[in-house]
Scaffold this motif. Structure first.
Motif, PDB file in Angstrom:
ATOM      1  N   GLN A 124      -0.993   7.240 -15.368  1.00 47.60           N
ATOM      2  CA  GLN A 124      -0.427   6.157 -14.648  1.00 47.60           C
ATOM      3  C   GLN A 124       0.451   6.935 -13.412  1.00 47.60           C
ATOM      4  N   ARG A 126       3.115   6.186  -9.789  1.00 45.10           N
ATOM      5  CA  ARG A 126       3.538   4.986  -9.009  1.00 45.10           C
ATOM      6  C   ARG A 126       3.689   5.400  -7.683  1.00 45.10           C
ATOM      7  N   VAL A 127       3.589   4.479  -6.624  1.00 42.05           N
ATOM      8  CA  VAL A 127       3.596   4.665  -5.242  1.00 42.05           C
ATOM      9  C   VAL A 127       4.977   5.121  -4.721  1.00 42.05           C
ATOM     10  N   GLN A 128       5.104   6.006  -4.080  1.00 48.79           N
ATOM     11  CA  GLN A 128       6.652   6.520  -3.790  1.00 48.79           C
ATOM     12  C   GLN A 128       6.814   5.877  -2.293  1.00 48.79           C
ATOM     13  N   VAL A 133       1.236   9.185  -3.916  1.00 49.83           N
ATOM     14  CA  VAL A 133       1.393   9.315  -5.205  1.00 49.83           C
ATOM     15  C   VAL A 133       1.151  10.834  -5.597  1.00 49.83           C
ATOM     16  N   LYS A 148       5.760   1.172  -4.296  1.00 51.09           N
ATOM     17  CA  LYS A 148       6.419   1.156  -5.492  1.00 51.09           C
ATOM     18  C   LYS A 148       5.555   0.534  -6.524  1.00 51.09           C
ATOM     19  N   GLN A 149       4.298   0.133  -6.365  1.00 51.28           N
ATOM     20  CA  GLN A 149       3.409  -0.294  -7.223  1.00 51.28           C
ATOM     21  C   GLN A 149       3.005   0.733  -8.013  1.00 51.28           C
ATOM     22  N   LYS A 150       2.324   0.329  -9.300  1.00 54.03           N
ATOM     23  CA  LYS A 150       1.825   1.334 -10.456  1.00 54.03           C
ATOM     24  C   LYS A 150       0.431   1.435 -10.089  1.00 54.03           C
ATOM     25  N   GLU A 152      -3.473   3.539 -11.284  1.00 53.23           N
ATOM     26  CA  GLU A 152      -4.219   4.322 -12.094  1.00 53.23           C
ATOM     27  C   GLU A 152      -5.037   5.375 -11.379  1.00 53.23           C
ATOM     28  N   HIS A 164      -6.021   0.196  -8.356  1.00 51.93           N
ATOM     29  CA  HIS A 164      -4.943  -1.092  -8.500  1.00 51.93           C
ATOM     30  C   HIS A 164      -5.306  -2.321  -8.984  1.00 51.93           C
TER      31      HIS A 164
END
Length: 380
Positions: A124, A126-128, A133, A148-150, A152, A164
């Motif tokens: 997992q 997270r988008v910075q 990532v 800011k989304q998580k 995989e 996503h």
């Protein structure tokens, strides 16, 4: 129904165990379902436990009185006894284990996948804020709309696939460059795409601008940064001062240097606000230690006493340690009057002008030239 191996099962459950994502990939590849037994619950896989008991009684018990001198001989003997066991008539069911397998299990078996399973690490991420990532200390871009989304990350030997909500959003060749970036242009916002085209190779050397190719080439080689020299670019509005400054800044960003860009008025306002918030010293240290500081639109307005003091403290902190690049419509001779107070003006200009490289851009406004070109294209 396997055992509850710690490396494969994150959370045990009789009906829906939480599988490690990599373990789930293995099950998905072979089109099967993993329902692991709970710890200390042998009845969850009673048939498996009974099968182990039978093997211990009928095979291992016989082997304890025999002697083997090679692993091959032992395996061959186990195979003989296993065939004997599978053909042995069962007491409570018709036929043998082999006949039951051929009648019930074998007809519904699926063929193996055409390609063998390849290990895929699933993590997992997270988008910075820079729409990248981190995977194994390397940074991969994703569409900037996913900030800011998580996500995989599925990492194999050659590829990094990023998902996503189950949808593939980015694919990159895997890189082992620690701290490096893999960036695709179609992931960038439009402003960043334009900034990426600010390169020294696209500088306009038309005769009216009086720019020397050798001078610009030397600026891209970085000797002036090693000697902590400053660059002062002056010229009329629209002659390309900001574009040239940003091209140099972008060039050194790509080489891993820390570069900050501010309009002078914006920087002074931020320093004033930092004093009110108690973060002035932290901001000053950050600006003092960056490799290159770009100050655009120098001299648009006279400075007040607060701004003069802040500017002097910043220039003094950077003097003879790092480099500053300034763009201004005002000729350098008029900067003294713009600063407005002799003590501060002398101190600031002495530090900025010492051993500085001066470029004066000439020629017609590039914005006007672009408008003429655009109108000409439409009229054609």
């Amino acid at each position: 129904m396997p055992d509850n191996l710690k490396s494969g099962i994150d959370k045990a459950c009789r009906y829906e165990p939480d599988l490690n994502p990599t373990y789930q990939q293995l099950a998905y590849h072979y089109d099967t379902v993993v329902v692991a037994a709970r710890p200390y619950k042998p009845k969850d896989k009673a048939k498996v436990e009974v099968a182990v008991q039978i093997v211990e009684r009928w095979i291992m018990a016989k082997l304890r009185r025999e002697t083997f001198y090679s692993l091959k001989a032992l395996n061959q003997r186990i195979q003989e006894l296993l065939i004997e066991l599978n053909n042995k008539p069962m007491k409570k069911r018709p036929g043998s284990r082999l006949s039951q397998f051929q009648q019930i299990d074998k007809p519904v078996l699926k063929p193996l996948p055409r390609l063998p399973y390849r290990y895929t690490q699933v993590t997992q991420v997270r988008v910075q804020m820079d729409y990248h990532v981190e995977v194994d200390k390397h940074y991969y871009s994703v569409p900037h709309t996913l900030l800011k989304q998580k996500l995989e990350a599925h990492v194999s030997g050659e590829l990094v696939n990023l998902f996503h909500r189950g949808e593939l959003v980015a694919v990159h060749p895997r890189s082992h460059d620690v701290g490096g970036h893999s960036t695709l242009e179609n992931h960038m916002p439009e402003a960043h795409k334009q900034q990426g085209r600010w390169t020294a190779s696209r500088v306009d050397y038309s005769a009216s601008r009086q720019l020397d190719k050798a001078t610009i080439r030397s600026l891209t080689q970085g000797e002036w940064l090693k000697h902590h020299q400053n660059i002062l670019i002056t010229g009329a509005t629209g002659c390309g001062k900001t574009w040239l400054a940003c091209a140099l800044g972008h060039h050194y960003c790509q080489q891993g240097m820390s570069v900050f860009y501010f309009r002078l008025k914006q920087l002074l306002a931020q320093m004033y606000l930092a004093q009110a918030q108690g973060s002035y010293r932290k901001l000053l240290d950050t600006l003092a230690n960056c490799s290159l500081l770009l100050l655009d639109d120098w001299g648009l307005e006279p400075l007040n006493s607060q701004q003069r003091g802040d500017l002097l403290e910043l220039i003094d902190a950077r003097y003879d340690r790092t480099s500053t690049l300034i763009t201004s419509q005002l000729p350098v001779a008029n900067w003294y009057q713009m600063i407005g107070e002799s003590t501060h003006a002398d101190a600031i200009l002495d530090r900025l002008l010492h051993n500085a490289i001066k470029l004066e851009l000439k020629g017609e406004s590039m914005r006007k030239s672009m408008n003429k070109l655009t109108q000409g294209d439409h009229s054609g």
